[in-house]
Design a protein around this motif. Sequence first.
Motif, short mmCIF file in Angstrom:
data_model
loop_
_atom_site.label_atom_id
_atom_site.label_comp_id
_atom_site.label_asym_id
_atom_site.label_seq_id
_atom_site.Cartn_x
_atom_site.Cartn_y
_atom_site.Cartn_z
N ASP A 1 0.81 -1.21 0.00
CA ASP A 1 0.00 0.00 0.00
C ASP A 1 0.85 1.27 0.00
OD1 ASP A 1 1.03 -0.32 2.50
OD2 ASP A 1 -0.82 0.13 3.59
N ALA A 2 2.18 1.15 -0.20
CA ALA A 2 3.06 2.32 -0.20
C ALA A 2 2.73 3.23 -1.38
CB ALA A 2 4.52 1.88 -0.26
N LYS A 3 2.82 4.51 -1.14
CA LYS A 3 2.55 5.49 -2.19
C LYS A 3 3.84 5.86 -2.92
CE LYS A 3 -1.60 7.43 -0.08
NZ LYS A 3 -2.30 8.65 0.38
N GLY A 4 3.67 6.51 -4.05
CA GLY A 4 4.82 6.88 -4.87
C GLY A 4 5.79 7.79 -4.13
N GLN A 5 5.27 8.66 -3.26
CA GLN A 5 6.13 9.58 -2.53
C GLN A 5 7.13 8.84 -1.65
OE1 GLN A 5 5.89 13.16 -2.81
NE2 GLN A 5 7.91 12.88 -1.89
N TYR A 6 6.71 7.72 -1.07
CA TYR A 6 7.60 6.95 -0.21
C TYR A 6 8.81 6.42 -1.00
CZ TYR A 6 9.26 3.18 2.81
OH TYR A 6 10.04 2.34 3.57
N LEU A 7 8.56 5.85 -2.16
CA LEU A 7 9.64 5.34 -3.00
C LEU A 7 10.55 6.47 -3.46
CD1 LEU A 7 11.03 3.07 -4.60
CD2 LEU A 7 9.35 3.45 -6.42
N PHE A 8 9.97 7.58 -3.85
CA PHE A 8 10.76 8.72 -4.32
C PHE A 8 11.65 9.26 -3.21
CE2 PHE A 8 11.07 13.33 -5.46
CZ PHE A 8 11.84 13.17 -6.59
N ASP A 9 11.13 9.33 -1.99
CA ASP A 9 11.93 9.80 -0.86
C ASP A 9 13.08 8.85 -0.56
OD1 ASP A 9 10.35 12.02 -0.59
OD2 ASP A 9 9.09 11.18 0.98
N LEU A 10 12.84 7.54 -0.72
CA LEU A 10 13.92 6.57 -0.52
C LEU A 10 15.06 6.80 -1.50
CD1 LEU A 10 12.12 3.13 0.07
CD2 LEU A 10 13.39 4.48 1.74
N ILE A 11 14.72 7.04 -2.76
CA ILE A 11 15.73 7.25 -3.79
C ILE A 11 16.51 8.55 -3.52
CG2 ILE A 11 16.10 7.64 -6.26
CD1 ILE A 11 13.54 5.97 -6.70
N CYS A 12 15.78 9.62 -3.19
CA CYS A 12 16.45 10.90 -2.92
C CYS A 12 17.37 10.80 -1.71
CB CYS A 12 15.40 11.99 -2.72
SG CYS A 12 14.46 12.38 -4.21
N HIS A 13 16.95 10.03 -0.71
CA HIS A 13 17.82 9.82 0.46
C HIS A 13 19.06 9.03 0.05
CE1 HIS A 13 18.97 9.22 4.63
NE2 HIS A 13 19.10 7.92 4.38
N HIS A 14 18.89 8.04 -0.81
CA HIS A 14 20.01 7.25 -1.30
C HIS A 14 21.01 8.13 -2.08
CE1 HIS A 14 22.22 3.99 -3.25
NE2 HIS A 14 21.94 4.53 -4.42
N LEU A 15 20.50 9.09 -2.83
CA LEU A 15 21.35 9.98 -3.63
C LEU A 15 21.82 11.21 -2.86
CD1 LEU A 15 19.31 9.92 -6.97
CD2 LEU A 15 21.47 8.76 -6.53
N ASN A 16 21.29 11.40 -1.64
CA ASN A 16 21.59 12.60 -0.85
C ASN A 16 21.16 13.86 -1.61
OD1 ASN A 16 22.41 14.02 1.34
ND2 ASN A 16 24.59 13.53 1.16
N LEU A 17 19.96 13.80 -2.17
CA LEU A 17 19.44 14.85 -3.04
C LEU A 17 18.37 15.66 -2.31
CD1 LEU A 17 19.22 16.09 -5.94
CD2 LEU A 17 17.50 14.33 -6.42
N LEU A 18 18.55 16.99 -2.25
CA LEU A 18 17.56 17.87 -1.63
C LEU A 18 16.72 18.61 -2.66
CD1 LEU A 18 19.54 19.46 1.38
CD2 LEU A 18 17.98 17.51 1.38
N GLU A 19 17.33 19.03 -3.75
CA GLU A 19 16.58 19.73 -4.82
C GLU A 19 15.90 18.68 -5.70
OE1 GLU A 19 18.90 23.66 -6.01
OE2 GLU A 19 20.28 21.97 -5.89
N LYS A 20 14.93 18.01 -5.12
CA LYS A 20 14.36 16.82 -5.76
C LYS A 20 13.11 17.09 -6.59
CE LYS A 20 12.08 15.66 -1.38
NZ LYS A 20 11.97 14.63 -0.31
#
Length: 573
Positions: A36-55
């Motif tokens: 039931d995870a939403k798209g935002q959860y996956l996107f936040d995981l990727i941005c955290h993995h990349l250390n990306l703030l301007e996402k």
Amino acid sequence: MLSRFMSGSVRNLEREYNCTVRLLDDTEYTCTIQRDAKGQYLFDLICHHLNLLEKDYFGIRYVDPDKQRHWLEFTKSIAKQMKSQPPFTMCLRVKFYPPDPAALKEEITRYLVFLQLKRDLYHGRLLCKTSDAAMLAAYILQAEIGDYDPGKHPEGYSSKFQFFPKHSEKLERRIADIHKTELIGQKPETSERNFLQKAQMLETYGVDPHPCKDVSGNPAFLAFTPFGFVVLQGNKRVHFLKWNEVTKLKFEGKTFHIYANQKEDKKIILTYFAPTPEACKHLWKCGVENQAFYKLEKSSQVRTVSSSNLFFKGSRFRYSGRVAKEVMEQSAKIKREPPEIHRAGLVPSRSCPSITHGPRLSSVPRTRRRAVHISIMEGLESLRDSAHSTPVRSVSHGESFMPRSRSQVADTSEGMAVISDEAYSPSDSVLPTPVAEHSMELAVSRQINGAPCSIEEEKESEAGTPMYGERGDYGADSRSAQEGAGGDSALSEVEQVNKFVLSVLRLLLVTIGLLFVLLLLLIILTESDLDIAFLTDIRQTPEFEQFHYEYFCPLRRWFACKLRWVGELLINK
């Protein structure tokens, strides 16, 4: 006890699934998420993995089983958006191109945009003139291998890189000359920034092309850029509408409409036809999101948009996210140590083969280059003479987010803008993703077009980079098109009848619904004792009292009599 444990484990597995996201440097990020995870959860995981703030400039793209591309919606469940079964494969891409990429706050963001633009250049989406192409390729070369070293870089070393779908020996020599003489001493981050500054000046910067046809049946590519809506045909940009000129985007079936107001209250409507209704809907949603992101001042101004003028008909969609102005304001507040960047360097890349892995795989054979060049020039000549490429007004890109230099260049242009020396044909990026059983057929098609045909290169046609050889409406030869003309016309007539029937049914349902609401309101007015001011005022009017005693009361007694009669019949049985 063991069976209970096993059943619990199975249920946990059913609630979770694996998801693989291909990143811009061609590495893959795999994670396990809840069903039931939403798209935002996956996107936040990727941005955290990349250390990306301007996402906010980035998005996740996937392809459904019908080979239609989509952007993952962050407010909805991932499993409900995917029409296939897990595990899911997607890719991280730039969704909203920064108006001035070189001015981005953090180097990690600039590097990711650089990787996207390098990919665009390789797949023919970022098309430019030969002089610009040589400079862009030289910047890539400097960023990837550093300064020219005669001991490491033998004669013809630039030919071992594949920057474009196809290029000539003369262009390769020019790339090497620039790299040897003009870029000595530039660090990778400096070369990347210079590349971004050069790329954002091009007419095709930020173009994610959607293949369509105009009203005359001529192929065209529609795209949304940071500065407005563009239409590309041949080697020219035939239409450009700034975002503040675009008033409405609509679609119905395969038909896409753009409504715009130009100077002196001049209203225009542009109509194009997508290959499928799903492709047309995707085009419309991309347009709605881009218009909201670049045009609005605040995200609070975003409204739900309908694809039709009738509220009971068509699709409804709302952009969820911040707008460009808010993103830049938020970026200015970032205060942290710059994150470490792990550049790909000489690691082999599917989008740009490394110098350490032999000669390029996809350049046009040297014996065929002259023939290809002749065919391109013949195509351009026929395009110049065709009726659908009539010149349009020159336009200024003078938007608030556009760098001044590009605005000045646009103001000096007259008539139709020429975007390249060749026709715009992003063969590897706008059509359905290849499937295994057609790999040989696709390889032949790609060789004909001078594009990569290795297994690794076919994998590059990932979620969102479809192939030229499966174009359907756009890649069919004239004979097959003539044979299918009768069937297509019959199908179109059936589709029109179906659309009419659906419209009538919708209208009927809406009418019944309105009558039902009016009936409920009437019952509340006549039968309830609610002490509400406006209800009391209505009850006290002479017209309502006359209606109540002369019509409603007799009708109520008649219904009560019929209900008693039906009740007696049921009891006697």
